[in-house]
Design a protein around this motif. Structure first.
Motif, PDB file in Angstrom:
ATOM      1  N   ARG A 118      -3.677 -13.468   5.129  1.00 30.21           N
ATOM      2  CA  ARG A 118      -4.617 -12.463   3.994  1.00 30.21           C
ATOM      3  C   ARG A 118      -5.741 -11.539   4.559  1.00 30.21           C
ATOM      4  NH1 ARG A 118      -4.593 -13.649  -1.143  1.00 30.21           N
ATOM      5  NH2 ARG A 118      -3.954 -15.496  -1.772  1.00 30.21           N
ATOM      6  N   ARG A 119      -5.431  -9.960   4.598  1.00 30.26           N
ATOM      7  CA  ARG A 119      -6.541  -9.030   5.536  1.00 30.26           C
ATOM      8  C   ARG A 119      -7.890  -9.510   5.056  1.00 30.26           C
ATOM      9  NH1 ARG A 119      -5.034  -3.407   4.765  1.00 30.26           N
ATOM     10  NH2 ARG A 119      -3.353  -3.549   4.545  1.00 30.26           N
ATOM     11  N   ILE A 120      -8.509  -9.592   5.477  1.00 28.75           N
ATOM     12  CA  ILE A 120      -9.678  -9.969   5.082  1.00 28.75           C
ATOM     13  C   ILE A 120     -10.744  -8.014   5.046  1.00 28.75           C
ATOM     14  CG2 ILE A 120     -12.691 -10.433   5.761  1.00 28.75           C
ATOM     15  CD1 ILE A 120     -10.273 -12.747   5.527  1.00 28.75           C
ATOM     16  N   THR A 121     -11.479  -8.016   3.848  1.00 30.34           N
ATOM     17  CA  THR A 121     -12.039  -6.672   3.089  1.00 30.34           C
ATOM     18  C   THR A 121     -13.260  -6.568   3.849  1.00 30.34           C
ATOM     19  OG1 THR A 121     -10.862  -6.389   1.566  1.00 30.34           O
ATOM     20  CG2 THR A 121     -12.472  -5.109   1.990  1.00 30.34           C
ATOM     21  N   ASP A 122     -13.283  -7.067   5.329  1.00 27.87           N
ATOM     22  CA  ASP A 122     -14.631  -6.244   5.649  1.00 27.87           C
ATOM     23  C   ASP A 122     -16.368  -4.925   4.975  1.00 27.87           C
ATOM     24  OD1 ASP A 122     -13.746  -4.117   7.701  1.00 27.87           O
ATOM     25  OD2 ASP A 122     -13.724  -5.284   9.109  1.00 27.87           O
ATOM     26  N   ALA A 123     -16.433  -4.865   5.850  1.00 29.74           N
ATOM     27  CA  ALA A 123     -17.253  -2.786   5.075  1.00 29.74           C
ATOM     28  C   ALA A 123     -16.700  -1.688   5.200  1.00 29.74           C
ATOM     29  CB  ALA A 123     -19.069  -3.115   5.202  1.00 29.74           C
ATOM     30  N   GLU A 124     -16.351  -1.979   6.803  1.00 24.28           N
ATOM     31  CA  GLU A 124     -15.702  -0.286   6.980  1.00 24.28           C
ATOM     32  C   GLU A 124     -13.693  -0.454   6.338  1.00 24.28           C
ATOM     33  OE1 GLU A 124     -16.491   1.957   9.205  1.00 24.28           O
ATOM     34  OE2 GLU A 124     -18.135   0.986   8.593  1.00 24.28           O
ATOM     35  N   THR A 125     -13.522  -1.743   6.159  1.00 28.90           N
ATOM     36  CA  THR A 125     -12.146  -2.208   5.830  1.00 28.90           C
ATOM     37  C   THR A 125     -12.526  -1.490   3.949  1.00 28.90           C
ATOM     38  OG1 THR A 125     -11.070  -3.451   6.816  1.00 28.90           O
ATOM     39  CG2 THR A 125     -10.098  -3.386   4.957  1.00 28.90           C
ATOM     40  N   LEU A 126     -13.199  -1.831   3.652  1.00 25.49           N
ATOM     41  CA  LEU A 126     -13.738  -1.261   1.900  1.00 25.49           C
ATOM     42  C   LEU A 126     -13.829  -0.017   1.917  1.00 25.49           C
ATOM     43  CD1 LEU A 126     -14.280  -2.792  -1.095  1.00 25.49           C
ATOM     44  CD2 LEU A 126     -16.461  -2.005   0.006  1.00 25.49           C
ATOM     45  N   LYS A 127     -14.236   0.454   2.215  1.00 22.52           N
ATOM     46  CA  LYS A 127     -14.739   2.154   3.234  1.00 22.52           C
ATOM     47  C   LYS A 127     -13.695   2.937   2.758  1.00 22.52           C
ATOM     48  CE  LYS A 127     -17.531   5.235   5.606  1.00 22.52           C
ATOM     49  NZ  LYS A 127     -18.942   4.964   6.591  1.00 22.52           N
ATOM     50  N   VAL A 128     -13.086   2.372   4.233  1.00 23.96           N
ATOM     51  CA  VAL A 128     -11.131   2.605   4.022  1.00 23.96           C
ATOM     52  C   VAL A 128     -10.315   2.518   3.340  1.00 23.96           C
ATOM     53  CG1 VAL A 128      -8.983   2.647   5.488  1.00 23.96           C
ATOM     54  CG2 VAL A 128     -10.553   2.851   6.486  1.00 23.96           C
ATOM     55  N   VAL A 129     -10.625   2.335   2.514  1.00 21.46           N
ATOM     56  CA  VAL A 129      -9.382   1.185   1.111  1.00 21.46           C
ATOM     57  C   VAL A 129     -10.284   1.762  -0.560  1.00 21.46           C
ATOM     58  CG1 VAL A 129      -8.640  -0.527   1.523  1.00 21.46           C
ATOM     59  CG2 VAL A 129     -10.870  -0.832   0.141  1.00 21.46           C
ATOM     60  N   THR A 130     -11.259   2.045  -0.192  1.00 21.32           N
ATOM     61  CA  THR A 130     -11.529   3.210  -1.443  1.00 21.32           C
ATOM     62  C   THR A 130     -11.367   4.525  -1.415  1.00 21.32           C
ATOM     63  OG1 THR A 130     -13.980   1.553  -1.020  1.00 21.32           O
ATOM     64  CG2 THR A 130     -14.178   3.896  -2.583  1.00 21.32           C
ATOM     65  N   MET A 131     -11.532   5.327   0.056  1.00 22.07           N
ATOM     66  CA  MET A 131     -10.724   6.558   0.351  1.00 22.07           C
ATOM     67  C   MET A 131      -9.510   6.207  -0.145  1.00 22.07           C
ATOM     68  SD  MET A 131     -13.274   7.641   3.543  1.00 22.07           S
ATOM     69  CE  MET A 131     -12.309   6.894   4.557  1.00 22.07           C
ATOM     70  N   VAL A 132      -9.048   5.532   0.443  1.00 23.71           N
ATOM     71  CA  VAL A 132      -7.577   5.575   0.519  1.00 23.71           C
ATOM     72  C   VAL A 132      -6.398   6.099  -0.978  1.00 23.71           C
ATOM     73  CG1 VAL A 132      -4.785   5.182   0.604  1.00 23.71           C
ATOM     74  CG2 VAL A 132      -6.573   5.567   2.631  1.00 23.71           C
ATOM     75  N   TYR A 133      -6.810   4.914  -1.450  1.00 24.26           N
ATOM     76  CA  TYR A 133      -6.486   3.784  -3.000  1.00 24.26           C
ATOM     77  C   TYR A 133      -7.308   4.743  -3.747  1.00 24.26           C
ATOM     78  CZ  TYR A 133      -5.407  -0.598  -0.400  1.00 24.26           C
ATOM     79  OH  TYR A 133      -5.331  -2.171   0.011  1.00 24.26           O
ATOM     80  N   ALA A 134      -8.518   4.638  -4.506  1.00 23.63           N
ATOM     81  CA  ALA A 134      -9.386   5.713  -5.599  1.00 23.63           C
ATOM     82  C   ALA A 134      -9.627   6.835  -4.682  1.00 23.63           C
ATOM     83  CB  ALA A 134     -10.649   5.346  -5.385  1.00 23.63           C
ATOM     84  N   GLY A 135      -8.852   7.822  -3.799  1.00 25.21           N
ATOM     85  CA  GLY A 135      -9.266   8.821  -3.126  1.00 25.21           C
ATOM     86  C   GLY A 135      -7.671   9.725  -2.650  1.00 25.21           C
ATOM     87  N   PHE A 136      -7.482  10.260  -2.152  1.00 24.14           N
ATOM     88  CA  PHE A 136      -6.012  10.215  -1.434  1.00 24.14           C
ATOM     89  C   PHE A 136      -4.777   9.645  -2.316  1.00 24.14           C
ATOM     90  CE2 PHE A 136      -2.147  10.817   0.251  1.00 24.14           C
ATOM     91  CZ  PHE A 136      -2.784  12.179   1.319  1.00 24.14           C
ATOM     92  N   VAL A 137      -4.714   8.452  -2.317  1.00 26.27           N
ATOM     93  CA  VAL A 137      -3.515   8.205  -3.110  1.00 26.27           C
ATOM     94  C   VAL A 137      -3.338   8.420  -4.465  1.00 26.27           C
ATOM     95  CG1 VAL A 137      -2.143   6.165  -3.793  1.00 26.27           C
ATOM     96  CG2 VAL A 137      -2.626   6.378  -1.610  1.00 26.27           C
ATOM     97  N   ASN A 138      -4.639   7.781  -5.900  1.00 23.88           N
ATOM     98  CA  ASN A 138      -5.007   8.255  -7.311  1.00 23.88           C
ATOM     99  C   ASN A 138      -4.927   8.508  -6.876  1.00 23.88           C
ATOM    100  OD1 ASN A 138      -7.171   8.339  -8.984  1.00 23.88           O
ATOM    101  ND2 ASN A 138      -6.534   6.214  -9.113  1.00 23.88           N
ATOM    102  N   LYS A 139      -5.381  11.359  -6.108  1.00 20.10           N
ATOM    103  CA  LYS A 139      -5.929  11.981  -7.091  1.00 20.10           C
ATOM    104  C   LYS A 139      -4.426  12.548  -6.642  1.00 20.10           C
ATOM    105  CE  LYS A 139      -9.589  10.256  -8.785  1.00 20.10           C
ATOM    106  NZ  LYS A 139      -9.090  10.346  -9.926  1.00 20.10           N
ATOM    107  N   ASN A 140      -3.916  12.065  -5.659  1.00 19.70           N
ATOM    108  CA  ASN A 140      -2.359  13.067  -5.314  1.00 19.70           C
ATOM    109  C   ASN A 140      -1.416  12.739  -6.898  1.00 19.70           C
ATOM    110  OD1 ASN A 140      -2.238  14.783  -3.263  1.00 19.70           O
ATOM    111  ND2 ASN A 140      -3.118  12.801  -2.144  1.00 19.70           N
ATOM    112  N   ILE A 141      -1.530  11.081  -6.760  1.00 28.49           N
ATOM    113  CA  ILE A 141      -0.569  11.107  -8.277  1.00 28.49           C
ATOM    114  C   ILE A 141      -1.190  11.941  -9.136  1.00 28.49           C
ATOM    115  CG2 ILE A 141      -0.132   8.755  -9.652  1.00 28.49           C
ATOM    116  CD1 ILE A 141       0.028   6.851  -7.436  1.00 28.49           C
ATOM    117  N   VAL A 142      -2.086  11.921  -9.313  1.00 27.48           N
ATOM    118  CA  VAL A 142      -2.944  12.180 -11.302  1.00 27.48           C
ATOM    119  C   VAL A 142      -2.157  14.338 -11.130  1.00 27.48           C
ATOM    120  CG1 VAL A 142      -4.807  13.758 -11.895  1.00 27.48           C
ATOM    121  CG2 VAL A 142      -4.995  10.738 -11.651  1.00 27.48           C
TER     122      VAL A 142
END
Lengths: 262, 262
Positions: B61-85
């Motif tokens: 299982r991947r551990i979500t440390d603070a830096e990883t959370l930043k990355v997934v917030t950027m990628v999931y809620a930013g790049f991927v989400n907005k490009n889908i919309v």
């Protein structure tokens, strides 16, 4: 008509965690309907550097190439937007974070005909006032990242000042809109180096006088011209000042308030 | 009651630009109200590597440390989400992209009491069905990034399958909900290596028989148990299959449909 406050915060607040947190608490405590438009601060620049994406600057303007667009979409619409929303929820204020593609909120087109090719930069065509009203009428405040879309699937990097102005204008039919531009200075200053020389109020007549006297720093003139354009399009007042003084700015106790009439 | 389709798409679609584009066109052509829940694919892993953020894995299982959370917030809620919309808008389907902090859509808490400290990983407490209904009733489809919040200002990385299930359950009072899980395989298979062995329908009785026969791959059992849990909470049907076959999945012409009754 009901009041609506449209606030633009600049990078100097976004980049400072403590200032941003304090600003958001004040924002949450301001009653009524609110729209917050934010930029992205230095984080996008820093991330581009870490990813070895060269920053192309032409005549002092950043060019948004495909890789830079990806970075600003991640940083502005992802990291910054969602952290602001999470902090507002923690402060007890319901808010939703959007970019211009969401609900077709802000339609734009890729800038064309300019002497410089700015890349994936958008000029605003239309604000979807229905979407803004639907959300605001549910008492959901709206946090806007400065990314728009062209309805053809392309996201576009767009100036946050312009977005704030277009939202304020677009919603001025439905609300009494105050448009607040926050920046580093305490307001429009007689002496750009002295924060105690804030001009409290400007109207079209005093603006001409101040310009004639040379009392307004040249860099402020485009901002003020934009402010008057917004007022001429139905915005009630434009306020310019420090984000840290948001509470007083709204009450007219700090910053510069610009009105269409004397 | 009106139909609602809640679809979860996995990383295999997100990572393939052509597949994603084709999926989104099909999604746009499906009539009625829809919620799309997405993960982030390999982009988050790749970005973490580029930024030299070590991936901490514990027991797979991947551990979500603070830096990883930043990355997934950027990628999931930013790049991927907005490009889908943006792509859905281009396909003529109005959609808004949200994460769990937006409009307090998905409240969660940081996982506690586990033998492993997963870091900033959230377990879902509540879905804000009012927000989902307000948007869906305006014919705005909703695209959900798998980031939630704890109402104390903390964003949390959250399993997209779980989010889809919780949304489907939460909205089953207001809509006839079909929950579609898309993954790499054509459905629940009798032979995990052979895509032609799809089991078209499963109900509680046939599920027991299939398990007794050893006809279900062990890795599918938690997924099916979750599907029955959703059905027991009011979801009408759960469909498992390939995102590329979305049109047929919804019509019951492909994949595996799981129902609460025989």
């Amino acid at each position: 008509m009901e009041q609506l406050i449209v606030i633009k915060i600049g990078g100097n607040i976004i980049d400072d965690e403590a200032k941003l947190s304090s600003f958001l608490k004040t924002f949450a405590s301001v009653e009524g309907k609110k729209v917050l438009v934010h930029g992205g601060g230095k984080l996008a620049t820093r991330l581009s550097a870490q990813l070895d994406i060269p920053q192309q600057m032409v005549e002092g303007r950043r060019i948004t190439d495909a890789e830079t667009l990806k970075v600003v979409t991640m940083v502005y619409a992802g990291f910054v937007n969602k952290n602001i929303v999470a902090q507002l929820q923690a402060a007890g204020t319901n808010a939703i974070g959007i970019c211009g593609a969401d609900g077709n909120a802000i339609l734009a087109h890729k800038r064309r005909g300019a002497a410089i090719d700015y890349g994936f930069v958008g000029d605003v065509d239309a604000i979807n006032t229905d979407l803004f009203q639907t959300l605001l009428n549910q008492d959901i405040n709206i946090v806007v990242a400065p990314i728009t879309h062209d309805a053809q699937g392309q996201l576009l990097n767009t100036n946050a000042d312009t977005i704030a102005q277009e939202i304020a204008k677009g919603l001025s039919q439905a609300f009494d809109v105050s448009l607040v531009y926050s920046f580093e200075k305490s307001g429009v200053l007689r002496n750009a180096e002295d924060d105690s020389t804030v001009i409290n109020e400007i109207n079209p007549v005093s603006y001409q006088q101040l310009k004639a006297e040379g009392a307004i720093f040249a860099g402020m003139i485009p901002k003020l011209d934009n402010a008057f354009a917004a007022l001429n399009s139905g915005v009630q007042k434009v306020i310019i000042g420090k984000a840290e003084e948001l509470g007083q700015l709204i009450k007219g106790q700090a910053g510069t308030t610009i009105r269409a009439e004397a």
